[in-house]
Scaffold this motif. Structure first.
Motif, PDB file in Angstrom:
ATOM      1  N   GLN A 112     -10.785   2.184   1.744  1.00 52.30           N
ATOM      2  CA  GLN A 112     -10.287   0.887   1.286  1.00 52.30           C
ATOM      3  C   GLN A 112     -10.517  -0.233   2.296  1.00 52.30           C
ATOM      4  O   GLN A 112     -10.097  -1.367   2.080  1.00 52.30           O
ATOM      5  CB  GLN A 112      -8.797   0.986   0.951  1.00 52.30           C
ATOM      6  N   VAL A 113     -11.153   0.078   3.430  1.00 48.76           N
ATOM      7  CA  VAL A 113     -11.470  -0.989   4.386  1.00 48.76           C
ATOM      8  C   VAL A 113     -12.479  -1.928   3.710  1.00 48.76           C
ATOM      9  O   VAL A 113     -13.500  -1.458   3.200  1.00 48.76           O
ATOM     10  CB  VAL A 113     -12.074  -0.412   5.680  1.00 48.76           C
ATOM     11  N   TYR A 124      -7.527   5.598   3.792  1.00 48.98           N
ATOM     12  CA  TYR A 124      -7.524   4.263   4.401  1.00 48.98           C
ATOM     13  C   TYR A 124      -8.956   3.731   4.553  1.00 48.98           C
ATOM     14  O   TYR A 124      -9.259   2.598   4.191  1.00 48.98           O
ATOM     15  CB  TYR A 124      -6.816   4.339   5.757  1.00 48.98           C
ATOM     16  N   GLY A 143      -2.680   6.444   7.382  1.00 51.73           N
ATOM     17  CA  GLY A 143      -4.095   6.426   7.760  1.00 51.73           C
ATOM     18  C   GLY A 143      -4.428   5.218   8.625  1.00 51.73           C
ATOM     19  O   GLY A 143      -5.148   5.334   9.624  1.00 51.73           O
ATOM     20  N   ALA A 144      -3.896   4.061   8.245  1.00 51.43           N
ATOM     21  CA  ALA A 144      -4.167   2.840   9.003  1.00 51.43           C
ATOM     22  C   ALA A 144      -3.611   2.960  10.417  1.00 51.43           C
ATOM     23  O   ALA A 144      -4.243   2.541  11.394  1.00 51.43           O
ATOM     24  CB  ALA A 144      -3.553   1.634   8.289  1.00 51.43           C
ATOM     25  N   TYR A 145      -2.429   3.555  10.531  1.00 48.65           N
ATOM     26  CA  TYR A 145      -1.799   3.715  11.850  1.00 48.65           C
ATOM     27  C   TYR A 145      -2.593   4.711  12.703  1.00 48.65           C
ATOM     28  O   TYR A 145      -2.880   4.468  13.879  1.00 48.65           O
ATOM     29  CB  TYR A 145      -0.354   4.176  11.676  1.00 48.65           C
ATOM     30  N   LYS A 172       0.837  -1.207   0.000  1.00 43.91           N
ATOM     31  CA  LYS A 172       0.000   0.000   0.000  1.00 43.91           C
ATOM     32  C   LYS A 172       0.867   1.250   0.000  1.00 43.91           C
ATOM     33  O   LYS A 172       2.053   1.197   0.322  1.00 43.91           O
ATOM     34  CB  LYS A 172      -0.889   0.012   1.252  1.00 43.91           C
ATOM     35  N   GLU A 203       0.625   6.941   2.306  1.00 41.76           N
ATOM     36  CA  GLU A 203      -0.548   7.645   2.837  1.00 41.76           C
ATOM     37  C   GLU A 203      -1.527   6.650   3.464  1.00 41.76           C
ATOM     38  O   GLU A 203      -2.043   6.875   4.560  1.00 41.76           O
ATOM     39  CB  GLU A 203      -1.226   8.420   1.704  1.00 41.76           C
ATOM     40  N   TRP A 204      -1.792   5.545   2.795  1.00 42.97           N
ATOM     41  CA  TRP A 204      -2.685   4.510   3.335  1.00 42.97           C
ATOM     42  C   TRP A 204      -2.142   4.015   4.676  1.00 42.97           C
ATOM     43  O   TRP A 204      -2.881   3.892   5.658  1.00 42.97           O
ATOM     44  CB  TRP A 204      -2.801   3.344   2.341  1.00 42.97           C
ATOM     45  N   ASN A 205      -0.820   3.755   4.716  1.00 40.24           N
ATOM     46  CA  ASN A 205      -0.224   3.240   5.946  1.00 40.24           C
ATOM     47  C   ASN A 205      -0.324   4.245   7.094  1.00 40.24           C
ATOM     48  O   ASN A 205      -0.576   3.877   8.232  1.00 40.24           O
ATOM     49  CB  ASN A 205       1.236   2.836   5.704  1.00 40.24           C
ATOM     50  N   ALA A 262      -5.310  11.088   5.075  1.00 34.37           N
ATOM     51  CA  ALA A 262      -4.775   9.722   5.144  1.00 34.37           C
ATOM     52  C   ALA A 262      -5.818   8.780   5.746  1.00 34.37           C
ATOM     53  O   ALA A 262      -6.014   7.658   5.263  1.00 34.37           O
ATOM     54  CB  ALA A 262      -3.485   9.714   5.971  1.00 34.37           C
TER      55      ALA A 262
END
Ligand code: HEC
Ligand code: HEC
Ligand code: HEC
Length: 455
Positions: free
Chosen positions: A272-273, A269, A169-171, A162, A165-167, A265
């Motif tokens: 895309q969940v 994220y 957001g996930a964090y 990924k 930015e996705w990472n 972010a």
């Protein structure tokens, strides 16, 4: 810096940077939501009672006071309480403290938070009251079993497939802002349900944190990234949703203060969940339209809808007679509104009972709480709340959803308790019966043994 060596000055500068980094992390993690008592409590001095279905759990004093707070915690001990839910004295914390999310925090961020709580927060020497849950939940050791079953004691691992930015957001969503502690449904033992239900909607007393997976109908898949950012930043998106209750608190104390890049972010994220679909026919923001009932019914003496009467007297002056709200959006439209188009009435009823109170950028967004209004004339009975809810649902929202007086009573009392709380009255007699049985069995066996010895 006179008299300070270069190395010392350097350390001091790094320390200030680290403390400031920790302060920003504490905002993103919303530590104040629970550890600072609302309306004027000293920062992080604890004492706030978090109502859980098992009883109230009191947030600790986490100021650096040595006598009443966490002033004598080492970094390791601080990390253990944040990421494993174990206090300095070895006792287990209840998961009302979201260590199930903070467990993902990196070592660096944990150290920055520690620096902030040790050096950026003023000590308060007043101890917070003790949590007193009824037996058997007062046995903190039971949480060791719960953790063995449900705590994934793992740090966040970036997903190399990924974007950065996705990472990020996930964090932010997972380790810091703990979205899943509200938005993921819980099982009978009050643990978040597994991956397949992740962020698919959870009950919080009278409120309901909706499905925010990427599904276009049941989740937020049909929201644009910009709309999600606007919602997280301000708590309102015209034609879609407003934030009240616990979401308003998360926005007021935490999310509105995050940099736009961080909010973007989170939005990237979230979209895309993996989608979790339920039976809804269309997105909950897509229901309803303006109505002329208010004008039609005005002056009629017979056969008027009791719900319309309440609407006309208590709602129409703000949300307007057609339900379309005001042009400037200060009073939102009641149609194209996720609170009225959802497949459950919780947030509509909770809003009528508890109102809206959200301050963003210093500006208050306020709707009165009709369930516990101070003045008798403003207060609505459970019957009136059921009537006006049904009227609003039929005119402006999801007409398939109905509200009974019993539903209002349940939500007023804080929602349906989870199985473990419902079973509590049975647990104590259950243990007594079990103990009696064990004693009986033991007695019978020793008698049998004695008999064989004697014969
Ligand atoms: C949703 C509410 C909530 C949030 C958010 C929260 N806490 Fe807590 N925290 C609690 C509660 C409740 C307790 C006490 C739990 C208990 O008694 O078992 C607690 C206990 C603690 C303790 C143990 C202190 C002691 O000795 O009793 C520490 C340390 C702590 N929190 C730090 C933090 C930090 C740092 C943050 C932010 C990163 C944070 N908490 C965010 C609710 C929260
Ligand atoms: C303390 C509990 C809590 C936390 C933490 C929380 N939410 Fe919410 N959220 C709610 C509730 C309750 C609602 C419904 C609010 C309403 O309708 O007034 C909500 C509503 C929303 C909505 C609007 C959905 C709709 O259809 O109206 C979005 C989007 C959302 N939350 C995203 C997030 C994200 C992203 C996070 C983490 C960064 C988060 N929430 C953290 C409780 C929470
Ligand atoms: C004094 C003005 C006022 C009155 C009276 C009022 N509201 Fe509201 N209402 C508001 C405001 C302000 C908001 C939130 C706007 C925002 O969040 O930006 C709101 C929000 C709502 C929401 C959305 C809540 C959510 O969580 O998304 C619903 C539904 C609602 N009102 C229904 C009602 C009903 C039904 C009545 C009558 C029983 C009523 N309102 C009376 C001002 C009012």
């Amino acid at each position: 810096m006179v008299g300070m060596g270069l190395a010392q000055a350097q350390t001091a500068a790094t320390d200030t940077t680290l403390v400031e980094k920790g302060r920003l992390l504490a905002v993103a993690a919303d530590c104040a939501a629970c550890h600072t008592t609302p309306k004027g409590g000293a920062p992080f001095a604890g004492g706030y009672r978090i109502e859980s279905p098992l009883g109230a759990i009191v947030a600790s004093n986490i100021t650096p006071s040595k006598s009443a707070g966490i002033g004598d915690y080492t970094l390791d001990e601080f990390s253990r309480s944040l990421r494993q839910g174990v206090r300095k004295d070895g006792a287990h914390l209840y998961p009302a403290m979201p260590y199930t999310a903070y467990t993902q925090l990196s070592d660096d961020d944990t150290a920055a938070l520690y620096a902030y709580f040790m050096h950026g927060v003023a000590p308060v020497d007043k101890p917070a009251p003790q949590t007193e849950l009824p037996f058997p939940f007062n046995l903190r050791i039971s949480m060791a079993v719960w953790n063995a079953l449900f705590l994934k004691d793992e740090r966040f691992v970036p997903d190399a497939s990924k974007t950065a930015e996705w990472n990020r957001g996930a964090y932010l969503a997972g380790a810091l802002a703990h979205c899943s502690t509200c938005h993921t449904p819980r099982n009978a033992l009050m643990a978040e349900q597994g991956d397949k239900a992740f962020l698919s909607g959870g009950s919080l007393g009278a409120w309901y944190a909706p499905n925010i997976t990427g599904d276009a109908t049941s989740g937020i898949g049909a929201w644009s990234e910009a709309e999600l950012v606007q919602y997280l930043r301000t708590g309102r998106v015209a034609g879609k949703a407003q934030a009240a209750g616990p979401m308003a608190e998360a926005i007021e104390h935490s999310l509105q203060h995050l940099p736009d890049a961080d909010l973007k972010a989170i939005a990237v994220y979230l979209k895309q969940v993996p989608g979790v679909a339920s039976a809804e026919a269309k997105p909950r923001f897509a229901y309803g339209e303006a109505s002329t009932t208010e004008i039609d019914q005005r002056g009629l003496k017979d056969g008027v809808d009791p719900g319309w009467r309440v609407f006309s007297g208590s709602c129409a002056h703000c949300h307007q007679e057609g339900g379309a709200g005001t042009q400037n959006g200060a009073y939102p439209s009641l149609f194209h509104n996720t609170a009225t188009g959802a497949d459950r009435p919780d947030n509509l009823v909770a809003t009528i009972l508890h109102g809206v109170d959200r301050t963003v950028d210093g500006k208050a967004h306020f709707m009165p709480a009709f369930g516990d209004a101070a003045s008798f004339t403003d207060r609505l009975s459970d019957q009136e709340i059921a009537d006006v809810s049904n009227y609003v649902l039929r005119q402006y929202g999801n007409p398939a959803v109905k509200v009974s007086v019993g539903d209002v009573q349940t939500l007023r009392a804080g929602g349906k308790p989870p199985l473990i709380a419902q079973l509590r009255p049975l647990i104590v007699p259950g243990i007594v019966v079990l103990a009696v049985l064990l004693v009986l069995i033991a007695a019978l066996r020793s008698r049998a043994r004695r008999r064989t010895q004697w014969s």
